[in-house]
Write an enzyme that holds these catalytic residues in place. Structure first.
Site, PDB file in Angstrom:
ATOM      1  N   ASP A 191       1.661   0.252  -1.485  1.00 42.32           N
ATOM      2  CA  ASP A 191       1.111   2.122  -2.353  1.00 42.32           C
ATOM      3  C   ASP A 191       0.848   2.557  -3.498  1.00 42.32           C
ATOM      4  OD1 ASP A 191       1.141   4.500  -0.737  1.00 42.32           O
ATOM      5  OD2 ASP A 191       2.993   4.752  -0.537  1.00 42.32           O
ATOM      6  N   ILE A 207       9.379   3.884   5.977  1.00 40.83           N
ATOM      7  CA  ILE A 207       8.576   2.954   6.365  1.00 40.83           C
ATOM      8  C   ILE A 207       7.409   3.090   7.021  1.00 40.83           C
ATOM      9  CG2 ILE A 207       9.213   1.632   8.668  1.00 40.83           C
ATOM     10  CD1 ILE A 207      12.259   1.781   8.552  1.00 40.83           C
ATOM     11  N   ASN A 265      -4.740   5.107   9.198  1.00 41.14           N
ATOM     12  CA  ASN A 265      -5.065   5.169   7.614  1.00 41.14           C
ATOM     13  C   ASN A 265      -6.497   5.962   8.467  1.00 41.14           C
ATOM     14  OD1 ASN A 265      -3.725   2.386   6.516  1.00 41.14           O
ATOM     15  ND2 ASN A 265      -3.161   4.968   6.712  1.00 41.14           N
ATOM     16  N   ARG A 304      -3.182   8.036  -6.165  1.00 42.72           N
ATOM     17  CA  ARG A 304      -2.157   8.598  -6.759  1.00 42.72           C
ATOM     18  C   ARG A 304      -2.539   7.888  -8.480  1.00 42.72           C
ATOM     19  NH1 ARG A 304       3.370   8.338  -4.762  1.00 42.72           N
ATOM     20  NH2 ARG A 304       1.711   6.781  -2.952  1.00 42.72           N
TER      21      ARG A 304
HETATM   22  C1  FPP Z   1      -1.673   2.738  -0.111  1.00 42.99           C
HETATM   23  O1  FPP Z   1      -1.906   3.517  -1.321  1.00 42.99           O
HETATM   24  C2  FPP Z   1      -2.693   1.589   0.165  1.00 42.99           C
HETATM   25  C3  FPP Z   1      -3.627   1.574   0.892  1.00 42.99           C
HETATM   26  C4  FPP Z   1      -4.013   2.548   2.207  1.00 42.99           C
HETATM   27  C5  FPP Z   1      -5.084   0.479   1.512  1.00 42.99           C
HETATM   28  C6  FPP Z   1      -4.675  -1.240   0.420  1.00 42.99           C
HETATM   29  C7  FPP Z   1      -5.253  -1.748   0.345  1.00 42.99           C
HETATM   30  C8  FPP Z   1      -5.760  -2.492  -0.698  1.00 42.99           C
HETATM   31  C9  FPP Z   1      -4.471  -2.303  -1.966  1.00 42.99           C
HETATM   32  C10 FPP Z   1      -6.250  -3.824  -0.566  1.00 42.99           C
HETATM   33  C11 FPP Z   1      -6.239  -4.811  -0.253  1.00 42.99           C
HETATM   34  C12 FPP Z   1      -6.871  -5.421   0.158  1.00 42.99           C
HETATM   35  C13 FPP Z   1      -7.231  -6.966   1.441  1.00 42.99           C
HETATM   36  C14 FPP Z   1      -7.762  -7.463   1.133  1.00 42.99           C
HETATM   37  C15 FPP Z   1      -6.012  -7.037   1.641  1.00 42.99           C
HETATM   38  P1  FPP Z   1      -3.036   5.123  -0.893  1.00 42.99           P
HETATM   39  O2  FPP Z   1      -4.155   5.295  -0.685  1.00 42.99           O
HETATM   40  O3  FPP Z   1      -2.513   5.982  -0.060  1.00 42.99           O
HETATM   41  O4  FPP Z   1      -2.220   6.154  -2.005  1.00 42.99           O
HETATM   42  P2  FPP Z   1      -1.391   7.483  -2.092  1.00 42.99           P
HETATM   43  O5  FPP Z   1      -0.459   7.187  -1.544  1.00 42.99           O
HETATM   44  O6  FPP Z   1      -0.977   7.045  -3.602  1.00 42.99           O
HETATM   45  O7  FPP Z   1      -2.757   8.358  -2.344  1.00 42.99           O
END
Ligand code: FPP
Length: 249
Positions: free
Chosen positions: A29, A204, A77, A33
């Site tokens: 996560d 969670i 998502n 940000r």
């Molecule tokens: C959450 O951060 C992250 C995600 C919804 C995407 C996670 C995916 C990756 C790290 C790519 C991984 C690639 C593979 C092939 C497994 P957010 O975007 O919700 O962050 P925020 O809360 O700061 O907005």
């Protein structure tokens, strides 16, 4: 023991204390940000987050984690703007293609948990190829949670079990916790011992709901693209100091 764990809180683990989790979960996560802080589009955060996913995965295999589950895309998502979803799908394809090659040397066995039927046909094909390539590997199991939701997984298990009951394959009395677990995506795997959530969010978020009944949680105030192997070491040291009682004394 504090649930919220700040970077630098912990001293280096003493080797004798070092008890590794067999199964580690990570909620990756904070990509959005991370990008916002730098005046960049959210997709830039996902790109750096995806590169970090590879670094941390290889490190986990190296130090002897047996099962690693990463939360890449939740059933919720899909609510994100379509440009962000399309960007994520592109990243999944790119990283799966690269990982097929890179994870071979580390003997990493990639598995997918979640409803992968919802993805485009080219991504599903890549998922199938990955499954095929990895089927004989014996190293660390890497579960990539994609279109995964804990509630969805539980409902899916309930439906499978109720169908077996109605077809006479199973009686109500035979439905135990073990039988239930066998109908989850993680069938045959141990429950996660530790889940790390970078980014500071204390939620969670529908991740491994059934499996995490007695999982230790460590929440760290670091955004996923900044999360290093040293941060992982610090979390593992914190885990090794915890006294797990599983409801006992
Ligand atoms: C959450 O951060 C992250 C995600 C919804 C995407 C996670 C995916 C990756 C790290 C790519 C991984 C690639 C593979 C092939 C497994 P957010 O975007 O919700 O962050 P925020 O809360 O700061 O907005």
């Amino acid at each position: 023991m504090a649930l919220f764990f700040k970077k630098g809180d912990s001293a280096k683990p003493r080797q004798a204390e070092r008890i590794l989790p067999r199964h580690l979960g990570i909620i990756m996560d904070g990509n959005g940000r991370w990008a916002k802080k730098r005046g960049m589009p959210r997709s830039a955060g996902h790109t750096v987050g995806a590169a970090n996913f590879k670094t941390i995965t290889r490190y986990c295999a190296k130090i002897g984690i047996e099962y690693l589950t990463v939360y890449a895309f939740s059933t919720e998502n899909w609510k994100r703007p379509s440009a962000e979803i399309n960007g994520l799908m592109k990243l999944f394809k790119q990283y799966l293609e690269e990982s097929l090659r890179d994870f071979r040397d580390d003997d990493i066995k990639v598995r997918f948990i979640g409803d992968t039927e919802a993805f485009s046909s080219d991504l599903r094909q890549l998922i199938e190829e990955t499954r095929e390539v990895c089927k004989d590997r014996t190293g660390m199991v890497l579960n990539i949670a994609m279109n995964y939701g804990g509630r969805d997984e539980i409902l899916r298990a309930v439906k499978q079990i109720s169908q077996k009951v109605s077809q006479g394959e199973l009686t109500q009395e035979e439905i135990t916790e073990e039988v239930f677990s066998r109908h989850l995506y993680t069938a045959g795997q141990p429950d996660p011992d530790l889940i790390i959530r970078p980014s500071g969010e204390q939620r969670i978020s529908n991740f491994l709901l059934w499996q995490s009944a007695y999982t230790e949680y460590i929440i760290m105030d670091i955004l996923w693209p900044d999360f290093t192997t040293a941060d992982l070491d610090a979390a593992l040291a914190e885990y090794a100091r915890r006294n797990r009682r599983f409801g006992g004394v």
